[in-house]
Design a protein around this motif. Structure first.
Motif, PDB file in Angstrom:
ATOM      1  N   SER A   1       0.798  -1.223   0.000  1.00 27.26           N
ATOM      2  CA  SER A   1       0.000   0.000   0.000  1.00 27.26           C
ATOM      3  C   SER A   1       0.830   1.272   0.000  1.00 27.26           C
ATOM      4  O   SER A   1       0.388   2.300   0.472  1.00 27.26           O
TER       5      SER A   1
ATOM      6  N   ILE B   1       4.121  -0.784   6.619  1.00 22.76           N
ATOM      7  CA  ILE B   1       2.926  -1.603   6.822  1.00 22.76           C
ATOM      8  C   ILE B   1       3.210  -3.046   6.428  1.00 22.76           C
ATOM      9  O   ILE B   1       3.726  -3.319   5.346  1.00 22.76           O
ATOM     10  N   GLY B   2       2.878  -3.965   7.302  1.00 25.62           N
ATOM     11  CA  GLY B   2       3.097  -5.383   7.052  1.00 25.62           C
ATOM     12  C   GLY B   2       4.346  -5.930   7.703  1.00 25.62           C
ATOM     13  O   GLY B   2       4.611  -7.129   7.617  1.00 25.62           O
TER      14      GLY B   2
ATOM     15  N   GLN C   1      -0.840  -2.681  20.107  1.00 24.77           N
ATOM     16  CA  GLN C   1      -2.111  -2.829  19.407  1.00 24.77           C
ATOM     17  C   GLN C   1      -3.269  -2.956  20.392  1.00 24.77           C
ATOM     18  O   GLN C   1      -4.329  -2.350  20.214  1.00 24.77           O
TER      19      GLN C   1
ATOM     20  N   ILE D   1      -6.385  -1.746  18.396  1.00 23.91           N
ATOM     21  CA  ILE D   1      -6.133  -2.297  17.060  1.00 23.91           C
ATOM     22  C   ILE D   1      -6.149  -3.828  17.166  1.00 23.91           C
ATOM     23  O   ILE D   1      -5.755  -4.385  18.194  1.00 23.91           O
TER      24      ILE D   1
ATOM     25  N   THR E   1      -2.567  -8.532  15.956  1.00 31.34           N
ATOM     26  CA  THR E   1      -2.057  -9.481  14.969  1.00 31.34           C
ATOM     27  C   THR E   1      -0.559  -9.681  15.079  1.00 31.34           C
ATOM     28  O   THR E   1      -0.027 -10.675  14.583  1.00 31.34           O
TER      29      THR E   1
ATOM     30  N   VAL F   1       1.409  -7.865  13.518  1.00 32.88           N
ATOM     31  CA  VAL F   1       1.883  -7.329  12.234  1.00 32.88           C
ATOM     32  C   VAL F   1       1.512  -5.851  12.197  1.00 32.88           C
ATOM     33  O   VAL F   1       0.398  -5.469  12.579  1.00 32.88           O
TER      34      VAL F   1
ATOM     35  N   THR G   1       0.024  -2.623  11.119  1.00 33.61           N
ATOM     36  CA  THR G   1      -1.070  -2.255  10.220  1.00 33.61           C
ATOM     37  C   THR G   1      -0.977  -0.776   9.848  1.00 33.61           C
ATOM     38  O   THR G   1      -0.156  -0.026  10.386  1.00 33.61           O
ATOM     39  N   LYS G   2      -1.856  -0.362   8.950  1.00 32.80           N
ATOM     40  CA  LYS G   2      -1.874   1.037   8.517  1.00 32.80           C
ATOM     41  C   LYS G   2      -2.175   1.960   9.694  1.00 32.80           C
ATOM     42  O   LYS G   2      -1.536   3.000   9.881  1.00 32.80           O
ATOM     43  N   GLN G   3      -3.161   1.550  10.500  1.00 30.98           N
ATOM     44  CA  GLN G   3      -3.528   2.382  11.639  1.00 30.98           C
ATOM     45  C   GLN G   3      -2.381   2.487  12.640  1.00 30.98           C
ATOM     46  O   GLN G   3      -2.090   3.559  13.167  1.00 30.98           O
TER      47      GLN G   3
END
Length: 733
Positions: free
Chosen positions: A409, A414-415, A459, A464, A467, A469, A471-473
């Motif tokens: 993205s 991210i990721g 998170q 959030i 995960t 991982v 994230t965008k947020q």
């Protein structure tokens, strides 16, 4: 004998605490004394007979009674394995009552704390009718309640057979002897009744068993009967034999520590080790060796066969070309060492390090790794785990692809996930640490389980999805990869909606930031570091949480919408009260004491700890840390968290809070002027407190609390035990 009865007097709290401490420290000694006293109890009972009758003089004993009957009850409790603090002293006090209640609960008897008929019978408290014939010494049918030479011979034979008999051969058939008989029967394939039947008597070679020798002859085949083919099944605390030694050796080979080693004595240490093994392997946690435990440990018909072949089987299995697949508890060697090293490299702690022994410590570490990486949590190395750890045929293949998914993205952060390496990971780790989270290993650029653990915490804190991982947020909140080029022209410097004039912005340190942080805290939003006036990542995270909670656009900044919802008025940026101006002239407490950094440790009801706890004995002196005025007093009352306490305030509004005090020094009241070093009160245990200590807070400028640990640590005087009496004020008359 008349039994004196006194009212049931409740022991004062301080006495109960001391008795509890003595019990924990001296339990073994008490039991030992109680067992050694069993001989007295035996002599206190009449001579043996074939038909035991309850000693009615013991029925009805309760708190307040005293004498030889009470002593007999206490001895019987000790023999049954029930601790009696104070031993068999012949006094029925609260400790004896508590022991009776414990025994009644264990035996399924109404817990009255008094010796009723059921309790006396369960304890084997009997008197024996005199005048029975010598034939009463026959051993067939011996059971709980009997006493005499036949019982003594039984106990001696049991001990010689490796069965532990608490109290030794004292001639009294109590609950402990019944347990010993049951264990012997279980381990020898005999019907388990706890009563000496013909087969048991014959197997033990008891002298009175001669008349029943023919029926006892068929008993050897019973050893081979299917229900009790495994001699290890049933081993429990109290046993002594080579079988116990085998059990202990098997536990140690499985990585479980057995205090005292393989000594052949099944004591509390062996039971504890067995319980640990059962818990770690998903077995019934009993502390007793049952079929499943024996099978798992490889104890039984072929004791040594199952354990050694286990690791080779995993390596040679045609379905497991990867030699690491199948490794589990019990395995040893360089392959295990590789697994342990890989776990450690991924951020998982392996107790004992890479020693090449797959014990419960390694299994626990592997379970943590599997759970943290979404793998089947088995505690064994399966194909997926080996691949994730890069163990086997293609060591580096699984790890390398972990980084590419990070470039998604348009934002390269991210990721990011476990396996990624490089400067972006280092940026992520630094940003996480800026929020107040701990990243084990620091910003080393390696995304292992330590980094994942911190990201999961971040998170969860920000609502959030957890995960592990990025994230965008999460990247937005951490300000990673969201610089101005990727933002709309109207956005603020961090790529978020612009902050209106007059409101705090990230990077600012001011009084209006402190006010905004306090509003967040009052709204039940956690702000790491408290209302310190500095707008960093922790504050941005708190704003994000506030926006999510109220259904606002999530930006992590103070937008107009957010300011209105918070009721935050526009203001100019003025510097907040600085904690750097806080200077303590005196350590607040008389030693000996100790403390640690418990700032923001979780407390009940979702609260966070906003002070430092200094542990010291009740009654130790408390000193004013600065010149100031007593501005507030707290009084202990039902439901009060603070207990007794006070504040010492300075002219600039800064105040220091003392809580959980036992009392105040004479003359201390609101308005009293004090000087640094004045005695203002005494250490206590009032309010919501589990031990005597001082809860101490610092509030610069009268604002939110800041972490007092660095200030306390800088002038640590816990080693100074000399009381320093000082009073610059006139005590009230």
């Amino acid at each position: 004998m008349t039994k004196p009865v006194t009212p049931n007097i409740q022991m004062p709290r301080s006495h109960r605490v001391r008795r509890a401490l003595v019990r924990s420290a001296c339990g073994a000694l008490v039991v030992g004394v109680g067992w050694s006293a069993m001989g007295d109890a035996a002599h206190a009972l009449p001579s043996p007979t074939r038909s035991p009758i309850l000693a009615q003089s013991l029925v009805g004993l309760r708190q307040g009674a005293a004498g030889v009957e009470v002593k007999a009850v206490q001895n019987a409790l000790l023999a049954a394995g029930v601790p009696v603090p104070g031993g068999a002293d012949g006094k029925f006090g609260p400790a004896t009552r508590s022991a009776v209640i414990d025994f009644q609960g264990r035996e399924g008897i109404a817990q009255s704390g008094e010796v009723d008929e059921a309790t006396a019978a369960a304890l084997g408290l009997t008197r024996i009718d005199a005048g029975d014939s010598p034939a009463s010494t026959a051993v067939n049918g011996l059971q709980q309640g009997a006493s005499g030479d036949a019982v003594k011979e039984l106990q001696q034979k049991l001990s010689a057979a490796g069965v532990y008999v608490p109290g030794g051969a004292d001639g009294v058939f109590g609950s402990s002897t019944k347990t010993a008989v049951s264990n012997y029967q279980r381990w020898n394939g005999l019907p388990v009744s706890g009563i000496v039947d013909a087969a048991t008597a014959a197997r033990l070679g008891l002298s009175g068993a001669a008349t029943t020798t023919p029926p006892a002859a068929p008993t050897p085949p019973a050893t081979a009967t299917p229900p009790a083919a495994n001699p290890y099944v049933g081993l429990a605390q109290g046993a002594r034999s080579s079988l116990v030694k085998d059990l202990q050796s098997a536990l140690m080979a499985a990585g479980v520590n057995v205090r005292g080693g393989a000594d052949g004595v099944f004591g509390a240490a062996t039971k504890s080790a067995l319980v640990s093994y059962q818990q770690a392997n998903g077995l019934g946690v009993t502390g007793v060796v049952f079929e499943a435990t024996a099978a798992k440990l490889g104890l039984g018909a072929a004791p040594a066969a199952p354990a050694p072949p286990a690791p080779p089987a995993a390596a040679e299995s045609p379905t497991a070309a990867n030699p690491y697949v199948g490794l589990k508890v019990g395995a040893r060697g360089p392959l295990v060492k590789d697994v342990q090293a890989a776990l450690i490299a991924s951020g998982i702690n392996v107790r004992g390090g890479a020693d090449g022994v797959f014990g419960n410590a390694t299994k626990g570490a592997l379970l943590s790794y599997q759970q943290g990486n979404g793998l089947a949590a088995s505690g064994e190395v399966d194909d997926a785990t080996a691949a994730q750890l890069a163990l086997g045929n293609a060591p580096a293949a699984p790890a390398a692809p972990a980084a590419p998914p990070a470039v998604v993205s348009g934002n390269p952060y991210i990721g990011l996930a476990v396996g990624a390496k490089g400067d972006r990971v280092k940026d992520l780790q630094s940003a996480l640490m800026d929020t107040g989270l701990v990243v084990r290993g620091g910003a080393d650029g390696i995304f292992g389980n330590a980094t994942k653990s911190s990201l999961l915490a971040f998170q969860g804190m920000n609502g959030i999805a957890r995960t592990g991982v990025l994230t965008k947020q999460g990247a937005q909140i951490l300000n990673l990869g969201v610089s101005t080029p990727a933002s709309a022209p109207s956005s603020g410097p961090n790529g978020f909606a612009g902050t209106p004039e007059g409101f705090p912005v990230k990077g600012e340190t001011s009084e209006r930031v402190r006010v905004m942080q306090q509003i967040l805290i009052d709204s039940k939003i956690n702000v790491f570091g408290g209302a310190d006036g500095s707008f960093g990542n922790a504050t941005a995270s708190a704003i994000t949480k506030f926006q999510e909670t109220h259904g606002l656009t999530v930006t992590g900044t103070i937008t107009q919408e957010t300011a209105e919802k918070m009721g935050l008025d526009a203001s100019s940026a003025t510097p907040p009260p600085s904690s750097s101006n806080v200077v303590m002239e005196r350590f607040p407490i008389q030693g000996q004491c100790y403390f640690g950094n418990t700032w923001h440790a979780p407390r009940g009801g979702g609260r966070l700890h906003v002070g430092v706890d200094i542990i010291a004995a009740e009654g130790k002196l408390l000193y004013a840390v600065v010149d100031g005025t007593i501005s507030k007093q707290y009084w202990d009352q039902p439901g009060a968290l603070s207990g007794n306490g006070l504040r010492v305030a300075q002219d600039d509004g800064t105040y220091f809070t003392y809580l959980h005090m036992s009392g105040f020094a004479p003359g201390i009241e609101v308005g009293t002027k004090v000087q640094a070093g004045d005695v203002i009160g005494f250490v206590g245990n009032t309010g919501s407190s589990s031990t005597a200590h001082l809860h101490f807070e610092i509030h610069p400028g009268g604002g939110a609390a800041v972490n007092p640990y660095p200030y306390i640590k800088a002038i640590d005087d816990c080693g100074n035990t000399t009381p320093q009496y000082q009073s610059s004020f006139a005590p009230a008359v």
